[in-house]
Design an enzyme around this catalytic site. Sequence first.
Site, PDB file in Angstrom:
ATOM      1  N   SER A  81       0.788  -1.223   0.000  1.00 54.04           N
ATOM      2  CA  SER A  81       0.000   0.000   0.000  1.00 54.04           C
ATOM      3  C   SER A  81       0.824   1.278   0.000  1.00 54.04           C
ATOM      4  O   SER A  81       1.567   1.522  -0.936  1.00 54.04           O
ATOM      5  CB  SER A  81      -0.947  -0.053   1.193  1.00 54.04           C
ATOM      6  OG  SER A  81      -1.810   1.048   1.153  1.00 54.04           O
ATOM      7  N   HIS A  82       0.726   2.068   1.071  1.00 51.52           N
ATOM      8  CA  HIS A  82       1.392   3.368   1.105  1.00 51.52           C
ATOM      9  C   HIS A  82       2.874   3.249   1.468  1.00 51.52           C
ATOM     10  O   HIS A  82       3.573   4.251   1.499  1.00 51.52           O
ATOM     11  CB  HIS A  82       0.691   4.276   2.115  1.00 51.52           C
ATOM     12  CG  HIS A  82       0.752   3.737   3.508  1.00 51.52           C
ATOM     13  ND1 HIS A  82      -0.043   2.682   3.911  1.00 51.52           N
ATOM     14  CD2 HIS A  82       1.518   4.052   4.567  1.00 51.52           C
ATOM     15  CE1 HIS A  82       0.234   2.395   5.174  1.00 51.52           C
ATOM     16  NE2 HIS A  82       1.177   3.210   5.605  1.00 51.52           N
ATOM     17  N   LYS A 138     -11.535   0.581   0.928  1.00 45.95           N
ATOM     18  CA  LYS A 138     -11.540   2.009   0.680  1.00 45.95           C
ATOM     19  C   LYS A 138     -11.151   2.243  -0.769  1.00 45.95           C
ATOM     20  O   LYS A 138     -10.562   1.366  -1.395  1.00 45.95           O
ATOM     21  CB  LYS A 138     -10.636   2.736   1.663  1.00 45.95           C
ATOM     22  CG  LYS A 138      -9.189   2.285   1.752  1.00 45.95           C
ATOM     23  CD  LYS A 138      -8.530   3.018   2.914  1.00 45.95           C
ATOM     24  CE  LYS A 138      -7.034   2.751   3.003  1.00 45.95           C
ATOM     25  NZ  LYS A 138      -6.707   1.600   3.861  1.00 45.95           N
ATOM     26  N   ASP A 196      -6.107   2.868  -2.861  1.00 46.71           N
ATOM     27  CA  ASP A 196      -7.295   2.877  -1.990  1.00 46.71           C
ATOM     28  C   ASP A 196      -7.368   4.140  -1.128  1.00 46.71           C
ATOM     29  O   ASP A 196      -8.416   4.447  -0.574  1.00 46.71           O
ATOM     30  CB  ASP A 196      -7.392   1.601  -1.139  1.00 46.71           C
ATOM     31  CG  ASP A 196      -6.194   1.366  -0.243  1.00 46.71           C
ATOM     32  OD1 ASP A 196      -5.192   2.118  -0.355  1.00 46.71           O
ATOM     33  OD2 ASP A 196      -6.250   0.416   0.572  1.00 46.71           O
ATOM     34  N   ARG A 197      -6.260   4.876  -1.017  1.00 46.12           N
ATOM     35  CA  ARG A 197      -6.311   6.129  -0.238  1.00 46.12           C
ATOM     36  C   ARG A 197      -6.510   7.315  -1.169  1.00 46.12           C
ATOM     37  O   ARG A 197      -6.199   7.239  -2.366  1.00 46.12           O
ATOM     38  CB  ARG A 197      -5.000   6.346   0.515  1.00 46.12           C
ATOM     39  CG  ARG A 197      -4.733   5.332   1.574  1.00 46.12           C
ATOM     40  CD  ARG A 197      -3.483   5.710   2.340  1.00 46.12           C
ATOM     41  NE  ARG A 197      -3.252   4.720   3.387  1.00 46.12           N
ATOM     42  CZ  ARG A 197      -2.585   4.953   4.494  1.00 46.12           C
ATOM     43  NH1 ARG A 197      -2.050   6.136   4.708  1.00 46.12           N
ATOM     44  NH2 ARG A 197      -2.428   3.999   5.392  1.00 46.12           N
ATOM     45  N   ASP A 207      -2.721   6.532  -3.358  1.00 42.54           N
ATOM     46  CA  ASP A 207      -1.527   5.873  -2.820  1.00 42.54           C
ATOM     47  C   ASP A 207      -1.082   4.667  -3.656  1.00 42.54           C
ATOM     48  O   ASP A 207      -1.587   4.442  -4.758  1.00 42.54           O
ATOM     49  CB  ASP A 207      -1.750   5.472  -1.354  1.00 42.54           C
ATOM     50  CG  ASP A 207      -2.644   4.253  -1.204  1.00 42.54           C
ATOM     51  OD1 ASP A 207      -3.492   4.031  -2.085  1.00 42.54           O
ATOM     52  OD2 ASP A 207      -2.500   3.521  -0.200  1.00 42.54           O
ATOM     53  N   ASP A 259      -1.580   1.487  -3.690  1.00 50.34           N
ATOM     54  CA  ASP A 259      -2.566   0.526  -4.200  1.00 50.34           C
ATOM     55  C   ASP A 259      -3.902   1.198  -4.505  1.00 50.34           C
ATOM     56  O   ASP A 259      -4.920   0.528  -4.698  1.00 50.34           O
ATOM     57  CB  ASP A 259      -2.744  -0.646  -3.229  1.00 50.34           C
ATOM     58  CG  ASP A 259      -3.208  -0.218  -1.854  1.00 50.34           C
ATOM     59  OD1 ASP A 259      -3.015   0.954  -1.492  1.00 50.34           O
ATOM     60  OD2 ASP A 259      -3.781  -1.060  -1.127  1.00 50.34           O
TER      61      ASP A 259
HETATM   62  C1  VG1 Z   1      -2.562   2.448   8.636  1.00 46.03           C
HETATM   63  C2  VG1 Z   1      -3.682   3.439   8.885  1.00 46.03           C
HETATM   64  C3  VG1 Z   1      -5.027   2.736   8.834  1.00 46.03           C
HETATM   65  C4  VG1 Z   1      -5.162   2.027   7.475  1.00 46.03           C
HETATM   66  C5  VG1 Z   1      -3.985   1.111   7.261  1.00 46.03           C
HETATM   67  C6  VG1 Z   1      -3.990   0.478   5.887  1.00 46.03           C
HETATM   68  O1  VG1 Z   1      -2.561   1.462   9.655  1.00 46.03           O
HETATM   69  O2  VG1 Z   1      -3.514   4.081  10.119  1.00 46.03           O
HETATM   70  O3  VG1 Z   1      -6.042   3.675   9.034  1.00 46.03           O
HETATM   71  O4  VG1 Z   1      -6.349   1.292   7.433  1.00 46.03           O
HETATM   72  O5  VG1 Z   1      -2.761   1.832   7.381  1.00 46.03           O
HETATM   73  O6  VG1 Z   1      -3.989   1.454   4.867  1.00 46.03           O
HETATM   74  P1  VG1 Z   1      -1.566   1.503  10.922  1.00 46.03           P
HETATM   75  O7  VG1 Z   1      -1.814   0.240  11.674  1.00 46.03           O
HETATM   76  O8  VG1 Z   1      -0.188   1.634  10.377  1.00 46.03           O
HETATM   77  O9  VG1 Z   1      -1.935   2.724  11.691  1.00 46.03           O
HETATM   78  V1  VG1 Z   1      -3.285   1.099   3.370  1.00 46.03           V
HETATM   79  O10 VG1 Z   1      -3.784   2.269   2.309  1.00 46.03           O
HETATM   80  O11 VG1 Z   1      -1.642   1.066   3.857  1.00 46.03           O
HETATM   81  O12 VG1 Z   1      -3.686  -0.479   3.088  1.00 46.03           O
HETATM   82 CO    CO Z   2      -3.407   1.789   0.410  1.00 42.31          CO
END
Ligand code: VG1
Ligand code: CO
Length: 543
Positions: free
Chosen positions: A113-114, A376, A281-282, A277, A279
């Site tokens: 993801s991010h 998302k 979804d953000r 981001d 993937d």
């Molecule tokens: C983070 C964010 C959370 C989000 C998750 C996955 O998790 O705070 O809100 O759902 O990333 O997002 P954490 O446990 O690091 O706080 V993505 O777009 O990275 O799949």
């Molecule tokens: Co993501």
Amino acid sequence: MNLITRPATPFEGQRPGTSGLRKKVSVFQQPGYLENFVQALFNVLGDARGKTLVVGGDGRFYNRVAIQTILRMAAAHGYARVLVGQGGILSTPAMSAVIRSRSASGGIVLSASHNPGGPDGDFGIKYNIANGGPAPESVTEAIYLRSREITQIQILDSPDLPLDALGTHALLGTTIEIIDPVADYSAVQRALFDFDAIRALFARGFRLRLDTMWAVGGPYAKAIIEGELGAPEGTVVNATPREDFGGLHPDPNPVNATDLIDHMRAADAPDMGAATDGDADRNMIVGRNFAVSPSDSLAVLAAHATRIPGYAAGLAGVARSMPTSTAVDRVAAKLGIACFETPTGWKFFGNLLDAGKVTLCGEESYGTGSSHIREKDGLWAVLFWLNLIAVTGQSVEQLVRALWAEHGRCVYSRHDYEGIPTDQADALMRDLRAALPDLPGTILAGEPVAIADDFAYTDPTDGSVSSKQGVRIILQSGSRVVFRLSGTGTEGATLRIYLERHAPDPAHHDLPAQQALAPLVALAEQVARVRHFTGMDTPSVMT
Ligand code: VG1
Ligand code: CO
């Protein structure tokens, strides 16, 4: 092409976090590491005969290697059909759309993801269930337990399949179908939004800058925004997915998407800016010289949802993760609909959406979505804003300011302390939890503490309980500080401190957030000795 059984020994630490198993690429490159996790997953899922699996990822480094391995294992496991996005590509929201539209039994998403990518970056794997959403904790925990007792893996010794052309292949008894990664996703968006109104908006000269951060959102945005909706070429920038995201951090916030923020500050800034981001979804939404807080974005979408064709009948309810600001709660109260508060991570929204209890949901971490899928959805949020602007004639800033005028502003910030030694982070949380019973009634930041607890969630549909989801200290006025450790990082621990203060008076709406929140930062230091445990004077990232 033979089915082979190889002996395997367990790897430590294959426990999925907030969103799947995320590790450094070098960890995934260890012989057998990915295989063990996938075998554990297949063992938990059981009989695959007659079932369809979807596989795809965000195109980051190691995506293609991982997909070939997974195809060999899925065939060995006896799936009837495996659908793979062309080139190995499927954004996280597109995966959710494909699982749903093709009635698949689930899907494997390859993404961190991010998190940054490339050979020195991160890789990740996540399983989504038949509703299209992330597997619940009961499933991810079962996979982890299984990973600890793996003794063998089953795989084919077949050659790599060509992933770049649409078509069908046979692997043992499994049909592998390479599908268009965009089509199912586009169809879902077309059914929700007034594409004619958005087309007319662009035809009138409305200017959007959509930065897909060299990640998987590019092909989707190009096809929909520039292709179907007629925005001029060049509206979507950094649109070609790269294995290392151009060496950048594909996280759409003002700290990492600086190029977009600079463009939106310029004298000739476009009308709207947005970013997605790794993937896709953000999302981050930006007006002219005006970054929208994700919590405010969710509240604006909820307030105006009935203006969008797909939500014209009204919202069943809304949901937000616990650390997300209470802006959407205020909108829900006004609309007379329920507002649910869940732990961090999209997996907790699935049951509420399936049960028809909520229509929109979101998180403070630049994530927004709805019942249209079970993830998302970054581009969905951009389309929602475009549709709203098209039908209201208001700018991004006007829409947010109207929210503040009506409900007050929920001034909000998240402070991240990254790369802390894990034992130090654990010690901070342990001490903090120990201090909680004495806090209610004491005066902090000039007011009495109303609630000091460790958030626990009971799922209203299946009764499952998730405890220790973040420490919250809520003052009498509703101002609050939340502490939790990240579940997506791959180096040491990351402490997240979430700060929220409600400012009803319009005279305070333009105060810089960090200034307005300073008393809460002091409170956090006082109760949690952040400097002492993190060894840092200031956060690594403030969003
Ligand atoms: C983070 C964010 C959370 C989000 C998750 C996955 O998790 O705070 O809100 O759902 O990333 O997002 P954490 O446990 O690091 O706080 V993505 O777009 O990275 O799949
Ligand atoms: Co993501």
